[in-house]
Design a protein around this motif. Structure first.
Motif, PDB file in Angstrom:
ATOM      1  N   LEU A 145     -17.690  26.911  13.824  1.00  0.00           N
ATOM      2  CA  LEU A 145     -17.231  28.391  13.471  1.00  0.00           C
ATOM      3  C   LEU A 145     -18.327  28.340  14.345  1.00  0.00           C
ATOM      4  O   LEU A 145     -18.431  29.984  15.142  1.00  0.00           O
ATOM      5  CB  LEU A 145     -17.035  28.599  11.799  1.00  0.00           C
ATOM      6  CG  LEU A 145     -16.104  30.297  12.488  1.00  0.00           C
ATOM      7  CD1 LEU A 145     -14.956  30.077  13.280  1.00  0.00           C
ATOM      8  CD2 LEU A 145     -15.943  30.474  10.871  1.00  0.00           C
ATOM      9  N   ILE A 146     -19.967  28.960  13.754  1.00  0.00           N
ATOM     10  CA  ILE A 146     -20.872  29.532  14.231  1.00  0.00           C
ATOM     11  C   ILE A 146     -21.092  29.750  15.999  1.00  0.00           C
ATOM     12  O   ILE A 146     -21.191  29.989  16.839  1.00  0.00           O
ATOM     13  CB  ILE A 146     -22.197  29.377  13.454  1.00  0.00           C
ATOM     14  CG1 ILE A 146     -21.682  29.969  12.125  1.00  0.00           C
ATOM     15  CG2 ILE A 146     -22.805  30.041  14.165  1.00  0.00           C
ATOM     16  CD1 ILE A 146     -23.305  29.692  11.269  1.00  0.00           C
ATOM     17  N   LEU A 147     -20.874  27.777  16.201  1.00  0.00           N
ATOM     18  CA  LEU A 147     -21.039  28.315  17.408  1.00  0.00           C
ATOM     19  C   LEU A 147     -19.782  28.360  18.304  1.00  0.00           C
ATOM     20  O   LEU A 147     -20.192  28.294  19.668  1.00  0.00           O
ATOM     21  CB  LEU A 147     -21.091  25.916  18.037  1.00  0.00           C
ATOM     22  CG  LEU A 147     -20.942  25.514  19.016  1.00  0.00           C
ATOM     23  CD1 LEU A 147     -22.211  25.784  19.638  1.00  0.00           C
ATOM     24  CD2 LEU A 147     -21.090  24.157  18.780  1.00  0.00           C
ATOM     25  N   SER A 148     -18.759  28.314  17.930  1.00  0.00           N
ATOM     26  CA  SER A 148     -17.350  28.753  18.716  1.00  0.00           C
ATOM     27  C   SER A 148     -17.605  30.607  18.906  1.00  0.00           C
ATOM     28  O   SER A 148     -17.310  30.437  19.687  1.00  0.00           O
ATOM     29  CB  SER A 148     -15.853  28.168  18.379  1.00  0.00           C
ATOM     30  OG  SER A 148     -15.471  28.528  16.971  1.00  0.00           O
ATOM     31  N   CYS A 149     -18.243  30.867  17.518  1.00  0.00           N
ATOM     32  CA  CYS A 149     -17.913  32.582  18.264  1.00  0.00           C
ATOM     33  C   CYS A 149     -19.483  32.556  18.759  1.00  0.00           C
ATOM     34  O   CYS A 149     -18.779  33.733  19.652  1.00  0.00           O
ATOM     35  CB  CYS A 149     -18.416  32.745  16.598  1.00  0.00           C
ATOM     36  SG  CYS A 149     -16.950  32.648  15.732  1.00  0.00           S
ATOM     37  N   LEU A 150     -20.027  32.259  18.529  1.00  0.00           N
ATOM     38  CA  LEU A 150     -21.520  32.434  19.645  1.00  0.00           C
ATOM     39  C   LEU A 150     -20.896  31.602  21.272  1.00  0.00           C
ATOM     40  O   LEU A 150     -20.770  32.761  22.484  1.00  0.00           O
ATOM     41  CB  LEU A 150     -22.819  31.496  19.112  1.00  0.00           C
ATOM     42  CG  LEU A 150     -23.342  31.777  18.344  1.00  0.00           C
ATOM     43  CD1 LEU A 150     -24.451  30.945  18.310  1.00  0.00           C
ATOM     44  CD2 LEU A 150     -24.081  33.030  18.533  1.00  0.00           C
ATOM     45  N   LEU A 151     -20.559  30.967  21.366  1.00  0.00           N
ATOM     46  CA  LEU A 151     -19.580  30.890  22.887  1.00  0.00           C
ATOM     47  C   LEU A 151     -18.304  31.524  23.392  1.00  0.00           C
ATOM     48  O   LEU A 151     -18.585  31.589  24.806  1.00  0.00           O
ATOM     49  CB  LEU A 151     -18.916  29.212  22.696  1.00  0.00           C
ATOM     50  CG  LEU A 151     -19.655  27.529  22.528  1.00  0.00           C
ATOM     51  CD1 LEU A 151     -19.040  27.140  22.595  1.00  0.00           C
ATOM     52  CD2 LEU A 151     -20.781  28.279  24.149  1.00  0.00           C
ATOM     53  N   LEU A 152     -17.748  32.169  21.844  1.00  0.00           N
ATOM     54  CA  LEU A 152     -16.814  33.138  22.427  1.00  0.00           C
ATOM     55  C   LEU A 152     -17.535  34.363  22.961  1.00  0.00           C
ATOM     56  O   LEU A 152     -16.573  35.079  24.323  1.00  0.00           O
ATOM     57  CB  LEU A 152     -15.862  33.274  21.610  1.00  0.00           C
ATOM     58  CG  LEU A 152     -14.885  34.537  21.546  1.00  0.00           C
ATOM     59  CD1 LEU A 152     -14.330  34.380  22.259  1.00  0.00           C
ATOM     60  CD2 LEU A 152     -14.628  34.896  20.322  1.00  0.00           C
ATOM     61  N   ALA A 153     -18.602  34.775  22.380  1.00  0.00           N
ATOM     62  CA  ALA A 153     -19.026  35.903  22.555  1.00  0.00           C
ATOM     63  C   ALA A 153     -19.813  35.806  23.961  1.00  0.00           C
ATOM     64  O   ALA A 153     -20.061  36.801  24.859  1.00  0.00           O
ATOM     65  CB  ALA A 153     -20.527  36.284  21.560  1.00  0.00           C
TER      66      ALA A 153
END
Length: 45
Positions: free
Chosen positions: A29-37
């Motif tokens: 979840l942290i990785l996907s949110c960073l990629l989204l940002a």
């Protein structure tokens, strides 16, 4: 960017998943949110 990341992370973690996640799903979840940002930052800026 940090507002987008924190909004997506906490919204998904506590709003969708209820706050209790195993460590590997939390890391995903942290990785996907960073990629989204980063993707939204590149698109807007």
């Amino acid at each position: 960017m940090s507002a987008t990341y924190f909004g997506a992370y906490f919204g998904l973690k506590y709003g969708v998943f209820g706050g209790s996640l195993p460590w590997y799903l939390n890391a995903l979840l942290i990785l996907s949110c960073l990629l989204l940002a980063f993707a939204l930052r590149r698109r807007v800026g």
